[in-house]
Scaffold this motif. Structure first.
Motif, mmCIF file in Angstrom:
data_model
loop_
_atom_site.group_PDB
_atom_site.id
_atom_site.type_symbol
_atom_site.label_atom_id
_atom_site.label_comp_id
_atom_site.label_asym_id
_atom_site.label_seq_id
_atom_site.Cartn_x
_atom_site.Cartn_y
_atom_site.Cartn_z
ATOM 1 N N LEU A 72 -32.118 -22.413 -108.050
ATOM 2 C CA LEU A 72 -31.828 -21.140 -108.718
ATOM 3 C C LEU A 72 -32.646 -20.017 -108.091
ATOM 4 O O LEU A 72 -32.112 -18.934 -107.789
ATOM 5 N N ILE A 73 -33.935 -20.273 -107.884
ATOM 6 C CA ILE A 73 -34.810 -19.263 -107.268
ATOM 7 C C ILE A 73 -34.302 -18.904 -105.874
ATOM 8 O O ILE A 73 -34.337 -17.739 -105.455
ATOM 9 N N GLN A 74 -33.818 -19.912 -105.148
ATOM 10 C CA GLN A 74 -33.301 -19.665 -103.810
ATOM 11 C C GLN A 74 -32.099 -18.725 -103.840
ATOM 12 O O GLN A 74 -31.964 -17.817 -103.002
ATOM 13 N N TYR A 79 -32.600 -10.852 -103.794
ATOM 14 C CA TYR A 79 -32.773 -9.636 -104.596
ATOM 15 C C TYR A 79 -34.239 -9.476 -104.973
ATOM 16 O O TYR A 79 -34.976 -10.454 -105.136
ATOM 17 N N SER A 80 -34.644 -8.227 -105.147
ATOM 18 C CA SER A 80 -36.010 -7.955 -105.601
ATOM 19 C C SER A 80 -36.175 -8.396 -107.048
ATOM 20 O O SER A 80 -35.266 -8.217 -107.872
ATOM 21 N N LYS A 81 -37.326 -8.987 -107.362
ATOM 22 C CA LYS A 81 -37.563 -9.448 -108.740
ATOM 23 C C LYS A 81 -37.501 -8.305 -109.740
ATOM 24 O O LYS A 81 -37.063 -8.478 -110.883
ATOM 25 N N ASP A 82 -37.951 -7.123 -109.319
ATOM 26 C CA ASP A 82 -37.928 -5.968 -110.220
ATOM 27 C C ASP A 82 -36.512 -5.485 -110.518
ATOM 28 O O ASP A 82 -36.298 -4.730 -111.459
ATOM 29 N N SER A 83 -35.552 -5.904 -109.708
ATOM 30 C CA SER A 83 -34.172 -5.451 -109.898
ATOM 31 C C SER A 83 -33.342 -6.455 -110.689
ATOM 32 O O SER A 83 -32.151 -6.265 -110.873
ATOM 33 N N ILE A 84 -33.978 -7.547 -111.141
ATOM 34 C CA ILE A 84 -33.244 -8.627 -111.820
ATOM 35 C C ILE A 84 -33.657 -8.719 -113.278
ATOM 36 O O ILE A 84 -34.847 -8.689 -113.608
ATOM 37 N N LEU A 85 -32.673 -8.840 -114.150
ATOM 38 C CA LEU A 85 -32.914 -9.169 -115.556
ATOM 39 C C LEU A 85 -32.180 -10.470 -115.847
ATOM 40 O O LEU A 85 -30.952 -10.551 -115.723
ATOM 41 N N ILE A 86 -32.929 -11.486 -116.216
ATOM 42 C CA ILE A 86 -32.364 -12.808 -116.509
ATOM 43 C C ILE A 86 -32.233 -12.957 -118.021
ATOM 44 O O ILE A 86 -33.178 -12.674 -118.757
ATOM 45 N N GLY A 87 -31.079 -13.412 -118.465
ATOM 46 C CA GLY A 87 -30.860 -13.624 -119.893
ATOM 47 C C GLY A 87 -30.452 -15.049 -120.196
ATOM 48 O O GLY A 87 -29.730 -15.682 -119.410
ATOM 49 N N MET A 88 -30.942 -15.576 -121.295
ATOM 50 C CA MET A 88 -30.554 -16.914 -121.750
ATOM 51 C C MET A 88 -30.638 -16.961 -123.272
ATOM 52 O O MET A 88 -31.336 -16.151 -123.885
ATOM 53 N N GLU A 89 -29.899 -17.891 -123.869
ATOM 54 C CA GLU A 89 -29.910 -18.022 -125.319
ATOM 55 C C GLU A 89 -31.171 -18.748 -125.778
ATOM 56 O O GLU A 89 -31.657 -19.652 -125.095
ATOM 57 N N PHE A 96 -37.108 -24.125 -122.959
ATOM 58 C CA PHE A 96 -38.542 -23.919 -122.796
ATOM 59 C C PHE A 96 -39.006 -24.099 -121.346
ATOM 60 O O PHE A 96 -39.716 -23.258 -120.797
ATOM 61 N N ALA A 97 -38.635 -25.226 -120.739
ATOM 62 C CA ALA A 97 -39.138 -25.524 -119.389
ATOM 63 C C ALA A 97 -38.669 -24.468 -118.387
ATOM 64 O O ALA A 97 -39.468 -23.977 -117.570
ATOM 65 N N LEU A 98 -37.388 -24.109 -118.449
ATOM 66 C CA LEU A 98 -36.853 -23.114 -117.517
ATOM 67 C C LEU A 98 -37.479 -21.747 -117.764
ATOM 68 O O LEU A 98 -37.823 -21.024 -116.814
ATOM 69 N N LEU A 99 -37.629 -21.378 -119.026
ATOM 70 C CA LEU A 99 -38.217 -20.083 -119.365
ATOM 71 C C LEU A 99 -39.635 -19.974 -118.810
ATOM 72 O O LEU A 99 -39.997 -18.972 -118.176
ATOM 73 N N LYS A 100 -40.435 -20.997 -119.034
ATOM 74 C CA LYS A 100 -41.826 -20.968 -118.556
ATOM 75 C C LYS A 100 -41.866 -20.902 -117.029
ATOM 76 O O LYS A 100 -42.682 -20.179 -116.442
ATOM 77 N N TYR A 101 -40.968 -21.627 -116.390
ATOM 78 C CA TYR A 101 -40.904 -21.640 -114.920
ATOM 79 C C TYR A 101 -40.583 -20.239 -114.388
ATOM 80 O O TYR A 101 -41.235 -19.745 -113.465
ATOM 81 N N LEU A 102 -39.600 -19.564 -114.983
ATOM 82 C CA LEU A 102 -39.192 -18.231 -114.522
ATOM 83 C C LEU A 102 -40.278 -17.193 -114.779
ATOM 84 O O LEU A 102 -40.527 -16.306 -113.951
ATOM 85 N N LEU A 103 -40.944 -17.301 -115.935
ATOM 86 C CA LEU A 103 -42.008 -16.346 -116.241
ATOM 87 C C LEU A 103 -43.190 -16.506 -115.291
ATOM 88 O O LEU A 103 -43.810 -15.525 -114.883
ATOM 89 N N GLU A 104 -43.506 -17.739 -114.947
ATOM 90 C CA GLU A 104 -44.603 -17.978 -114.005
ATOM 91 C C GLU A 104 -44.258 -17.467 -112.608
ATOM 92 O O GLU A 104 -45.149 -17.178 -111.808
ATOM 93 N N LYS A 105 -42.951 -17.341 -112.322
ATOM 94 C CA LYS A 105 -42.501 -16.769 -111.051
ATOM 95 C C LYS A 105 -42.362 -15.248 -111.129
ATOM 96 O O LYS A 105 -41.848 -14.610 -110.210
ATOM 97 N N ASN A 106 -42.797 -14.671 -112.279
ATOM 98 C CA ASN A 106 -42.824 -13.209 -112.473
ATOM 99 C C ASN A 106 -41.441 -12.567 -112.575
ATOM 100 O O ASN A 106 -41.252 -11.409 -112.213
ATOM 101 N N PHE A 107 -40.461 -13.320 -113.094
ATOM 102 C CA PHE A 107 -39.162 -12.732 -113.380
ATOM 103 C C PHE A 107 -39.172 -12.131 -114.783
ATOM 104 O O PHE A 107 -39.941 -12.566 -115.656
ATOM 105 N N VAL A 156 -45.272 -14.563 -120.811
ATOM 106 C CA VAL A 156 -45.909 -15.870 -120.621
ATOM 107 C C VAL A 156 -46.775 -16.229 -121.821
ATOM 108 O O VAL A 156 -46.782 -17.362 -122.295
ATOM 109 N N ASN A 157 -47.535 -15.234 -122.342
ATOM 110 C CA ASN A 157 -48.445 -15.539 -123.448
ATOM 111 C C ASN A 157 -47.706 -15.863 -124.736
ATOM 112 O O ASN A 157 -48.315 -16.250 -125.731
ATOM 113 N N SER A 158 -46.375 -15.702 -124.751
ATOM 114 C CA SER A 158 -45.606 -16.065 -125.941
ATOM 115 C C SER A 158 -45.595 -17.565 -126.165
ATOM 116 O O SER A 158 -45.264 -18.029 -127.255
ATOM 117 N N PHE A 159 -45.948 -18.349 -125.130
ATOM 118 C CA PHE A 159 -45.895 -19.796 -125.286
ATOM 119 C C PHE A 159 -46.964 -20.315 -126.242
ATOM 120 O O PHE A 159 -46.805 -21.377 -126.835
#
Length: 425
Positions: A72-74, A79-89, A96-107, A156-159
């Protein structure tokens, strides 16, 4: 702001405010690409251009593994990370696992209530639901002005709050299980020794449970030697001793109308084992919740009547207070706001609360509101008495106090200020 920009926005039929809201998700971030992810055992995602609505990458799948996340990251790397908004239910625990992974990648990641995507699909007259189409619907939800946004940005601190939420909800669930088993125990007692509860000033004490665990019925107590019964009354440590004696218990058992039932005796012993296990689990859970509460050091603990558990439960269910722009937002999120119904010349004066949002939050609020009112807290007591004097019922008056409590919680959490009832008089 240039006149040319204002002219362009008016020419296109948009207000300046709507145009800014449409483009900027937060200060300093320019969102051009929307990524909708449908969560499941196998995830699906798509990429959409925010301005044109063009689907840049058709819905495709990736596995719920490290390799899948990397793929997914690939796909997003162009695209620039600042230009992306990722949404999920926000669906249970699957994200949880995907959310934490994306936040740690600064998305930048937005969580969406599943009901919102469902309503959006229905508004579009959608008659088909599948994982691929859901990714497009999520992008449609993301493509809304900030003023009307139907999602919340997470951090990230929401975890830490996620962990606290899981623990406080586990506490609620254990309490419900405990009620189920104690109700079953009382049913068994009513069959084999109906007079048993009347012999004790309170239920489930040490001697109360020892007697039930050892004998299980009036018949067994009546036929047992008095010295064996006395052993159940031998307890170590401090505490008040009960007035009931072993002889009184034996005499009551002899005259009991309870029936003899080997099955009920076995059930009683098993139920007591389950009750004791749940109490041990509750003690372990509450200890960890208290640790989190001390770590949070929230000013809402300064409100008389709010404990470590209730304070942690409220904060965990509400999430980041910064996500709410005003107190009415958290009242709405808690589902304790009354419906407002007005049509033509009719305006409903008495309506029920919406009961939207977290049922765990509402449960905690209504469990603690009486202690908050009565626990040397004149501000809430006076407010409760005022509502009663206005002709409102007890439950309705408690609801008003709950909303007042949430307004105070919002203020204390936002300003990190300790509770001072003198400031509210």
């Amino acid at each position: 702001m240039s006149l040319e920009f204002v002219f362009c926005t008016r020419f296109c039929g948009l207000s300046v405010v709507d145009t800014f809201s449409h483009i900027f998700i937060k200060k300093g971030s320019f969102i051009m690409k929307l990524v909708g992810i449908d969560i499941g055992k196998k995830h699906f995602f798509c990429i959409m251009d925010k301005d044109s609505g063009e689907v840049l990458l058709q819905p495709s799948s990736f596995s719920n593994t490290k390799d899948g996340f990397d793929s997914l990251i690939q796909k997003l790397s162009s695209y620039s990370k600042d230009s992306i908004l990722i949404g999920m239910e926000d669906t249970g625990h699957y994200h949880f696992a995907l959310l934490k992974y994306l936040l740690e990648k600064n998305f930048t990641v937005a969580l969406i209530n599943p009901k919102t995507t469902d309503y959006t699909r229905k508004m579009q007259n959608g008659i088909t639901k599948n994982d691929k189409l859901d990714t497009l619907t999520i992008c449609d939800v993301l493509d809304t002005p900030v003023r009307k946004k139907q999602y919340r940005i997470t951090k990230v601190n929401s975890f830490d709050l996620y962990e606290q939420k899981q623990l406080t909800r586990h506490h609620h669930n254990l309490k419900e299980e405990l009620n189920v088993y104690t109700n079953r125990l009382q049913k068994c007692i009513d069959i084999v020794f109906p007079e048993f509860n009347s012999l004790f000033s309170s239920k489930y004490g040490i001697i109360y449970m020892n007697v039930l665990k050892t004998f299980g019925s009036a018949e067994n107590i009546a036929s047992t030697d008095i010295r064996t019964i006395r052993k159940c009354f031998e307890i170590k440590g401090r505490g008040n001793r009960i007035s009931l004696t072993a002889q009184q218990l034996k005499d009551s058992a002899k005259s009991s109308i309870g029936i003899s039932s080997a099955a009920e005796v076995i059930k009683i012993k098993h139920l007591i084992s389950q009750i004791e296990l749940i109490n041990e689990q509750l003690a372990e859970t509450d200890k960890k919740i208290e640790e989190f509460s001390i770590q949070n050091n929230s000013p809402i603990l300064s409100i008389p009547g709010i404990s470590h558990f209730s304070g942690t439960s409220i904060l965990a269910e509400l999430g980041e207070i910064s996500n709410y722009s005003k107190p009415s937002k958290i009242i709405k999120a808690a589902g304790v706001a009354p419906y407002h119904y007005e049509s033509s010349q009719y305006d409903a004066q008495h309506t029920a609360i919406t009961k939207k949002g977290s049922p765990y939050l509402r449960k905690t609020l209504y469990q603690i509101i009486l202690p908050v009112i009565n626990n040397n807290n004149p501000v809430f007591k006076q407010y409760y008495d005022l509502k009663i004097s206005q002709g409102k019922g007890h439950r309705c008056s408690c609801g008003h106090c709950v909303r007042k409590l949430l307004r105070i919680i919002y203020h204390l959490s936002s300003t990190n200020q300790q509770f001072d009832d003198a400031l509210l008089r």
